[in-house]
Design an enzyme around this catalytic site. Structure first.
Site, PDB file in Angstrom:
ATOM      1  N   ASP A  30       0.800  -0.875  -0.147  1.00 18.94           N
ATOM      2  CA  ASP A  30      -0.324   0.333   0.027  1.00 18.94           C
ATOM      3  C   ASP A  30       1.076   1.409  -0.209  1.00 18.94           C
ATOM      4  O   ASP A  30       1.953   1.313   0.922  1.00 18.94           O
ATOM      5  CB  ASP A  30      -0.974   0.029   1.060  1.00 18.94           C
ATOM      6  CG  ASP A  30      -1.765   0.940   1.036  1.00 18.94           C
ATOM      7  OD1 ASP A  30      -3.049   0.829   0.979  1.00 18.94           O
ATOM      8  OD2 ASP A  30      -1.705   2.409   1.020  1.00 18.94           O
ATOM      9  N   HIS A  99     -10.536  -5.340  -3.091  1.00 16.84           N
ATOM     10  CA  HIS A  99      -8.906  -5.532  -2.294  1.00 16.84           C
ATOM     11  C   HIS A  99      -8.969  -5.963  -1.039  1.00 16.84           C
ATOM     12  O   HIS A  99     -10.150  -5.226  -0.120  1.00 16.84           O
ATOM     13  CB  HIS A  99      -8.299  -4.182  -3.059  1.00 16.84           C
ATOM     14  CG  HIS A  99      -8.534  -2.945  -2.581  1.00 16.84           C
ATOM     15  ND1 HIS A  99      -9.604  -2.237  -2.671  1.00 16.84           N
ATOM     16  CD2 HIS A  99      -8.349  -2.118  -1.338  1.00 16.84           C
ATOM     17  CE1 HIS A  99     -10.388  -1.070  -2.799  1.00 16.84           C
ATOM     18  NE2 HIS A  99      -9.796  -1.395  -1.163  1.00 16.84           N
TER      19      HIS A  99
END
Ligand code: 5GP
Ligand code: ZN
Length: 113
Positions: A30, A99
């Site tokens: 991320d 996700h």
């Protein structure tokens, strides 16, 4: 989907730090990590999110969780991690390509905010 951020990341049109890849999923760091481990696991085939999922998607959704468990094992964070689907704007979902967040490497508060 040509205008989807995560489809572009999967296609390599936008750079990302790859963690894992196979025929079905792509996993990457991320960009704004919320924990020492913060990996996103995404299906290569575009679909928007959990509430758009159909019974045909059951296998890929389960498989994403198994990939998270594999990464958790490799990262040595099995003493406590969390897998999260944000669903809908009130949950903070900001990218509408399914996700799974894998968060770990620190104490995880409960309930989550
Ligand atoms: P959501 O809020 O939709 O559940 O999660 C989207 C996640 O994608 C956020 O944690 C955000 O930091 C991450 N993200 C957004 N844009 C990018 C990007 O361009 N690259 C990477 N690696 N992560 C991103
Ligand atoms: Zn997409």
């Amino acid at each position: 989907m040509s205008d989807c951020l995560f489809c572009k990341i999967i296609a390599g049109q936008i750079p990302s730090k790859k963690v894992y890849e196979d025929d079905l999923v792509y996993a990457f760091e991320d960009i704004q990590p919320a924990a020492p481990t913060h990996v996103l696991i995404v299906p290569k085939r575009h679909f928007a999110g959990l509430k758009e999922a159909t019974p045909e998607d059951a296998e890929i959704i389960g498989y994403m969780q198994l990939v998270a468990a594999k990464i958790g094992r490799e990262r040595n964070i099995e003493d406590g991690y969390r897998t999260v689907f944000n669903v809908g704007p009130r949950s903070g979902q900001s990218v509408f390509h399914l996700h799974l967040h894998l968060l770990g490497g620190r104490d995880m508060a409960w309930p989550p905010g």
